[in-house]
Design a protein around this motif. Sequence first.
Motif, PDB file in Angstrom:
ATOM      1  N   LEU A  16       0.802  -1.151  -0.091  1.00  0.00           N
ATOM      2  CA  LEU A  16      -0.015  -0.107   0.028  1.00  0.00           C
ATOM      3  C   LEU A  16       0.869   1.241  -0.003  1.00  0.00           C
ATOM      4  CD1 LEU A  16      -2.983   1.197   0.002  1.00  0.00           C
ATOM      5  CD2 LEU A  16      -2.723   1.116   2.604  1.00  0.00           C
ATOM      6  N   LEU A  17       1.066   1.877  -1.076  1.00  0.00           N
ATOM      7  CA  LEU A  17       1.866   3.168  -1.273  1.00  0.00           C
ATOM      8  C   LEU A  17       1.082   4.211  -0.899  1.00  0.00           C
ATOM      9  CD1 LEU A  17       3.445   2.933  -4.730  1.00  0.00           C
ATOM     10  CD2 LEU A  17       4.446   2.437  -2.783  1.00  0.00           C
ATOM     11  N   VAL A  18       1.789   4.992   0.559  1.00  0.00           N
ATOM     12  CA  VAL A  18       1.013   6.105   0.970  1.00  0.00           C
ATOM     13  C   VAL A  18       2.210   7.274   1.002  1.00  0.00           C
ATOM     14  CG1 VAL A  18       0.423   6.951   3.348  1.00  0.00           C
ATOM     15  CG2 VAL A  18      -0.047   4.697   2.711  1.00  0.00           C
ATOM     16  N   ARG A  19       1.649   8.510   0.593  1.00  0.00           N
ATOM     17  CA  ARG A  19       2.469   9.605   0.677  1.00  0.00           C
ATOM     18  C   ARG A  19       2.339  10.681   1.919  1.00  0.00           C
ATOM     19  NH1 ARG A  19       5.402  10.698  -4.062  1.00  0.00           N
ATOM     20  NH2 ARG A  19       4.529   9.856  -5.741  1.00  0.00           N
ATOM     21  N   ASN A  20       3.315  10.504   2.599  1.00  0.00           N
ATOM     22  CA  ASN A  20       3.660  11.369   3.818  1.00  0.00           C
ATOM     23  C   ASN A  20       3.523  12.908   3.292  1.00  0.00           C
ATOM     24  OD1 ASN A  20       6.102  12.196   3.120  1.00  0.00           O
ATOM     25  ND2 ASN A  20       6.935  11.068   4.860  1.00  0.00           N
ATOM     26  N   SER A  21       3.549  13.840   4.493  1.00  0.00           N
ATOM     27  CA  SER A  21       3.342  15.265   4.270  1.00  0.00           C
ATOM     28  C   SER A  21       4.318  15.901   3.313  1.00  0.00           C
ATOM     29  CB  SER A  21       3.173  16.041   5.514  1.00  0.00           C
ATOM     30  OG  SER A  21       4.147  15.784   6.360  1.00  0.00           O
ATOM     31  N   GLU A  22       5.587  15.231   3.485  1.00  0.00           N
ATOM     32  CA  GLU A  22       6.703  15.804   2.550  1.00  0.00           C
ATOM     33  C   GLU A  22       6.838  15.317   1.244  1.00  0.00           C
ATOM     34  OE1 GLU A  22       7.553  14.170   5.788  1.00  0.00           O
ATOM     35  OE2 GLU A  22       7.031  16.073   6.599  1.00  0.00           O
ATOM     36  N   GLY A  23       5.819  14.342   0.960  1.00  0.00           N
ATOM     37  CA  GLY A  23       5.635  13.686  -0.586  1.00  0.00           C
ATOM     38  C   GLY A  23       6.363  12.401  -0.623  1.00  0.00           C
ATOM     39  N   SER A  24       7.033  11.807   0.528  1.00  0.00           N
ATOM     40  CA  SER A  24       7.800  10.628   0.280  1.00  0.00           C
ATOM     41  C   SER A  24       6.927   9.503   0.358  1.00  0.00           C
ATOM     42  CB  SER A  24       8.824  10.468   1.463  1.00  0.00           C
ATOM     43  OG  SER A  24       9.585  11.579   1.565  1.00  0.00           O
ATOM     44  N   ARG A  25       7.247   8.498  -0.463  1.00  0.00           N
ATOM     45  CA  ARG A  25       6.322   7.301  -0.371  1.00  0.00           C
ATOM     46  C   ARG A  25       6.750   6.333   0.498  1.00  0.00           C
ATOM     47  NH1 ARG A  25       6.534   5.545  -6.959  1.00  0.00           N
ATOM     48  NH2 ARG A  25       5.023   7.512  -7.538  1.00  0.00           N
ATOM     49  N   LEU A  26       5.728   5.839   1.334  1.00  0.00           N
ATOM     50  CA  LEU A  26       5.947   4.964   2.518  1.00  0.00           C
ATOM     51  C   LEU A  26       4.927   3.666   2.478  1.00  0.00           C
ATOM     52  CD1 LEU A  26       6.138   7.590   5.444  1.00  0.00           C
ATOM     53  CD2 LEU A  26       8.084   6.729   4.243  1.00  0.00           C
ATOM     54  N   VAL A 131       4.088   0.508  11.299  1.00  0.00           N
ATOM     55  CA  VAL A 131       5.021   1.294  11.349  1.00  0.00           C
ATOM     56  C   VAL A 131       5.070   1.671   9.687  1.00  0.00           C
ATOM     57  CG1 VAL A 131       6.605   0.419  13.010  1.00  0.00           C
ATOM     58  CG2 VAL A 131       6.575  -0.627  10.893  1.00  0.00           C
ATOM     59  N   PHE A 132       5.668   2.924   9.402  1.00  0.00           N
ATOM     60  CA  PHE A 132       5.486   3.227   8.164  1.00  0.00           C
ATOM     61  C   PHE A 132       7.256   3.513   7.616  1.00  0.00           C
ATOM     62  CE2 PHE A 132       1.615   4.443   9.586  1.00  0.00           C
ATOM     63  CZ  PHE A 132       0.671   4.286   8.752  1.00  0.00           C
ATOM     64  N   LEU A 133       7.350   2.680   6.408  1.00  0.00           N
ATOM     65  CA  LEU A 133       8.850   2.503   6.099  1.00  0.00           C
ATOM     66  C   LEU A 133       9.120   2.778   4.742  1.00  0.00           C
ATOM     67  CD1 LEU A 133       9.619  -1.122   7.517  1.00  0.00           C
ATOM     68  CD2 LEU A 133      10.176   0.998   8.609  1.00  0.00           C
ATOM     69  N   ARG A 134       9.993   3.375   4.537  1.00  0.00           N
ATOM     70  CA  ARG A 134      10.408   3.711   2.950  1.00  0.00           C
ATOM     71  C   ARG A 134      10.345   2.095   2.488  1.00  0.00           C
ATOM     72  NH1 ARG A 134      16.048   6.666   3.770  1.00  0.00           N
ATOM     73  NH2 ARG A 134      16.296   4.515   3.460  1.00  0.00           N
ATOM     74  N   PRO A 135      10.272   2.266   1.058  1.00  0.00           N
ATOM     75  CA  PRO A 135      10.105   0.830   0.453  1.00  0.00           C
ATOM     76  C   PRO A 135      11.726   0.072   0.435  1.00  0.00           C
ATOM     77  CG  PRO A 135       9.122   2.431  -0.963  1.00  0.00           C
ATOM     78  CD  PRO A 135       9.663   3.115   0.138  1.00  0.00           C
ATOM     79  N   VAL A 136      12.717   0.715   0.335  1.00  0.00           N
ATOM     80  CA  VAL A 136      13.895  -0.178   0.414  1.00  0.00           C
ATOM     81  C   VAL A 136      14.068  -0.402   1.960  1.00  0.00           C
ATOM     82  CG1 VAL A 136      15.369   1.904   1.266  1.00  0.00           C
ATOM     83  CG2 VAL A 136      16.223   0.075   0.010  1.00  0.00           C
ATOM     84  N   GLU A 137      13.621   0.104   3.005  1.00  0.00           N
ATOM     85  CA  GLU A 137      13.516  -0.180   4.350  1.00  0.00           C
ATOM     86  C   GLU A 137      12.407  -1.500   4.545  1.00  0.00           C
ATOM     87  OE1 GLU A 137      12.339   3.359   6.262  1.00  0.00           O
ATOM     88  OE2 GLU A 137      14.218   3.847   6.942  1.00  0.00           O
ATOM     89  N   ALA A 138      11.535  -1.364   3.770  1.00  0.00           N
ATOM     90  CA  ALA A 138      10.409  -2.253   4.087  1.00  0.00           C
ATOM     91  C   ALA A 138      11.117  -3.502   3.164  1.00  0.00           C
ATOM     92  CB  ALA A 138       9.099  -2.340   3.261  1.00  0.00           C
TER      93      ALA A 138
END
Length: 158
Positions: A16-26, A131-138
């Motif tokens: 599930l791709l989510v954008r945070n307030s800074e625009g990063s995909r999490l 938890v919300f992780l950047r794709p590489v962290e996930a």
Amino acid sequence: MNANLVEQKHKVGIILLVRNSEGSRLIPVFHRHARNNTGNTVNNDTWYDLVGGKRDPMPHGGGIETVEYATLRETAEEVGVTLHMDDLKVVFSSSHTNPKTPTTVSQFILAVCPKGQYPHNVDPAENGELVFLRPVEAAKVLKDRISEEVRDYLLVIK
């Protein structure tokens, strides 16, 4: 019908791709803890898992629900996000069998969280910590719970 197919469990893992307030995909990922029948944590046994779960049987013996329908249901049940079919971006639907659970076949689907919705943990006692992780962290923490194709995809998402 092949007896092995009857014994297999079918699951869906939702990227599930989510954008945070800074625009990063999490990507929301659960940090789960093994529990015994009284609800106590067992041996500090923990793992990370995508949003998702088993594909339920269809009513009246019609087999199991589709990957797409399971995605809509599981996303609402676990993280309170209401998806529609046009939110599903099936870049791939990769089957994967985890070596630790060889009778479970997982399929993966990519979905984009609709604007105005943000995932939250609907049932922390059942799901563990969200938890919300950047794709590489996930990709790193999900280890053998995802297929190579899913891992490769997560590593290239910017």
